[in-house]
Write a protein that holds these residues in place. Sequence first.
Motif, PDB file in Angstrom:
ATOM      1  N   TRP A 134       2.146  -7.462  -2.330  1.00  0.00           N
ATOM      2  CA  TRP A 134       0.449  -7.984  -2.353  1.00  0.00           C
ATOM      3  C   TRP A 134      -0.044  -8.022  -3.679  1.00  0.00           C
ATOM      4  O   TRP A 134      -0.206  -6.806  -4.283  1.00  0.00           O
ATOM      5  N   LEU A 191       0.786  -1.233   0.053  1.00  0.00           N
ATOM      6  CA  LEU A 191      -0.201   0.102  -0.019  1.00  0.00           C
ATOM      7  C   LEU A 191       0.943   1.290   0.118  1.00  0.00           C
ATOM      8  O   LEU A 191       0.577   2.339  -0.744  1.00  0.00           O
ATOM      9  N   SER A 234       2.835  -4.803  -6.303  1.00  0.00           N
ATOM     10  CA  SER A 234       2.461  -6.126  -6.468  1.00  0.00           C
ATOM     11  C   SER A 234       3.546  -7.150  -5.670  1.00  0.00           C
ATOM     12  O   SER A 234       2.705  -8.186  -5.787  1.00  0.00           O
ATOM     13  N   PHE A 271       2.275   1.619  -3.718  1.00  0.00           N
ATOM     14  CA  PHE A 271       1.222   2.312  -4.463  1.00  0.00           C
ATOM     15  C   PHE A 271       1.092   3.581  -3.940  1.00  0.00           C
ATOM     16  O   PHE A 271       0.942   4.438  -5.206  1.00  0.00           O
ATOM     17  N   GLY A 278      -2.750  -8.207  -5.099  1.00  0.00           N
ATOM     18  CA  GLY A 278      -4.028  -7.503  -5.205  1.00  0.00           C
ATOM     19  C   GLY A 278      -3.831  -6.034  -6.089  1.00  0.00           C
ATOM     20  O   GLY A 278      -4.530  -5.464  -6.712  1.00  0.00           O
ATOM     21  N   PHE A 279      -2.516  -5.714  -5.843  1.00  0.00           N
ATOM     22  CA  PHE A 279      -2.195  -4.125  -6.565  1.00  0.00           C
ATOM     23  C   PHE A 279      -2.176  -4.205  -7.902  1.00  0.00           C
ATOM     24  O   PHE A 279      -2.042  -3.061  -8.521  1.00  0.00           O
ATOM     25  N   ILE A 294       3.991  -0.266 -10.075  1.00  0.00           N
ATOM     26  CA  ILE A 294       2.900  -1.254  -9.834  1.00  0.00           C
ATOM     27  C   ILE A 294       3.567  -2.575  -9.558  1.00  0.00           C
ATOM     28  O   ILE A 294       3.046  -3.161  -8.409  1.00  0.00           O
ATOM     29  N   ALA A 351      -4.107  -5.523 -10.021  1.00  0.00           N
ATOM     30  CA  ALA A 351      -5.447  -5.166 -10.550  1.00  0.00           C
ATOM     31  C   ALA A 351      -5.845  -3.717 -10.220  1.00  0.00           C
ATOM     32  O   ALA A 351      -6.261  -2.910 -11.360  1.00  0.00           O
ATOM     33  N   THR A 352      -5.336  -3.127  -9.175  1.00  0.00           N
ATOM     34  CA  THR A 352      -5.539  -1.904  -8.796  1.00  0.00           C
ATOM     35  C   THR A 352      -4.549  -1.068  -9.927  1.00  0.00           C
ATOM     36  O   THR A 352      -5.309   0.112 -10.304  1.00  0.00           O
ATOM     37  N   GLY A 353      -3.428  -1.426 -10.057  1.00  0.00           N
ATOM     38  CA  GLY A 353      -2.705  -0.803 -10.858  1.00  0.00           C
ATOM     39  C   GLY A 353      -2.972  -0.848 -12.137  1.00  0.00           C
ATOM     40  O   GLY A 353      -2.904   0.466 -13.081  1.00  0.00           O
ATOM     41  N   LEU A 393      -5.972  -0.838 -13.556  1.00  0.00           N
ATOM     42  CA  LEU A 393      -7.153   0.347 -13.361  1.00  0.00           C
ATOM     43  C   LEU A 393      -6.487   1.582 -13.464  1.00  0.00           C
ATOM     44  O   LEU A 393      -7.031   2.516 -14.232  1.00  0.00           O
ATOM     45  N   LEU A 394      -5.518   1.867 -12.768  1.00  0.00           N
ATOM     46  CA  LEU A 394      -4.928   3.231 -12.638  1.00  0.00           C
ATOM     47  C   LEU A 394      -4.333   3.379 -14.290  1.00  0.00           C
ATOM     48  O   LEU A 394      -4.431   4.700 -14.566  1.00  0.00           O
TER      49      LEU A 394
END
Length: 272
Positions: free
Chosen positions: A116, A68, A113, A71, A118-119, A109, A121-123, A125-126
């Motif tokens: 974790w 986190l 990642s 990111f 999950g970052f 990113i 997918a978040t990345g 999206l970013l």
Amino acid sequence: MIALVMGIAIGIPITLIMGRLLGKANGILTALIVIPITTYAFALYEVGIFRGLNASIDGFSPEFIAGLETFMALLVALAYVELRTRKGLRIDDFIQTSITLLPYVSLAIALASQFWPGFLATGMLLILIVVAGSLRNPGKGLSLKPCPPEFGDCLTDENSLMSVIVGGRILVGGRALREFPRAGELIECMKRAEGISPMRKVVGFLVSLAPLGAMMLPFGEITVAVGLVAAYVSTLTAAAMLTKGRSIPCPEINEEYRNFLKEKKRKIDVAV
């Protein structure tokens, strides 16, 4: 959040210094590299401490917090880029920033990642948000004015050397207009140049994401080193994908312009 604080405290001054010494485009690139990587380095140290204590942070694992922080460091770097490109961006800076942005965002990113997954997918999206923003307003941040009447329908700035077509508009650097003897012919050739095909754009986009693969490497220096190399190579490769092999209406003028750029632009950071 010590890692994030240290990443900002160390990264922002370095970014400001590099921007002052080497120009706005280099300052932006420095922000995308130094802030996330510095945060990543301190986050690794934090994870080691909490693993040794077998502790969690407010119910979250040390790895999640480290990811986190890394990111969020990327978000801080992008906020800096947004502030620096909001207005007053030269054509040269715009071209260099546009080419280098995605590979180094992808690297940051990948670092987050690693801690974790999950970052990732978040990345992604970013990245889609960044790309959508550039498509909606392709010339955002540029400081432009109409070309002198003798050059026809184009836009220019004060002292850039490079030229590009953005959103159907021909942008020609102010120094190129003043110092390149065949600037008028160059503009006419740009009007007849073919656009970049959708397939080339897609391939260039995918190549820019290559640094994401660094998340599969072991933690530490090897990830940073390989990731930086991957970002640099993907930047050059994506630029080549978008420029090489296309039909050029005026090859002679294009070659003269390339030689002109090589002579004049000693600090250029992308292949011309």
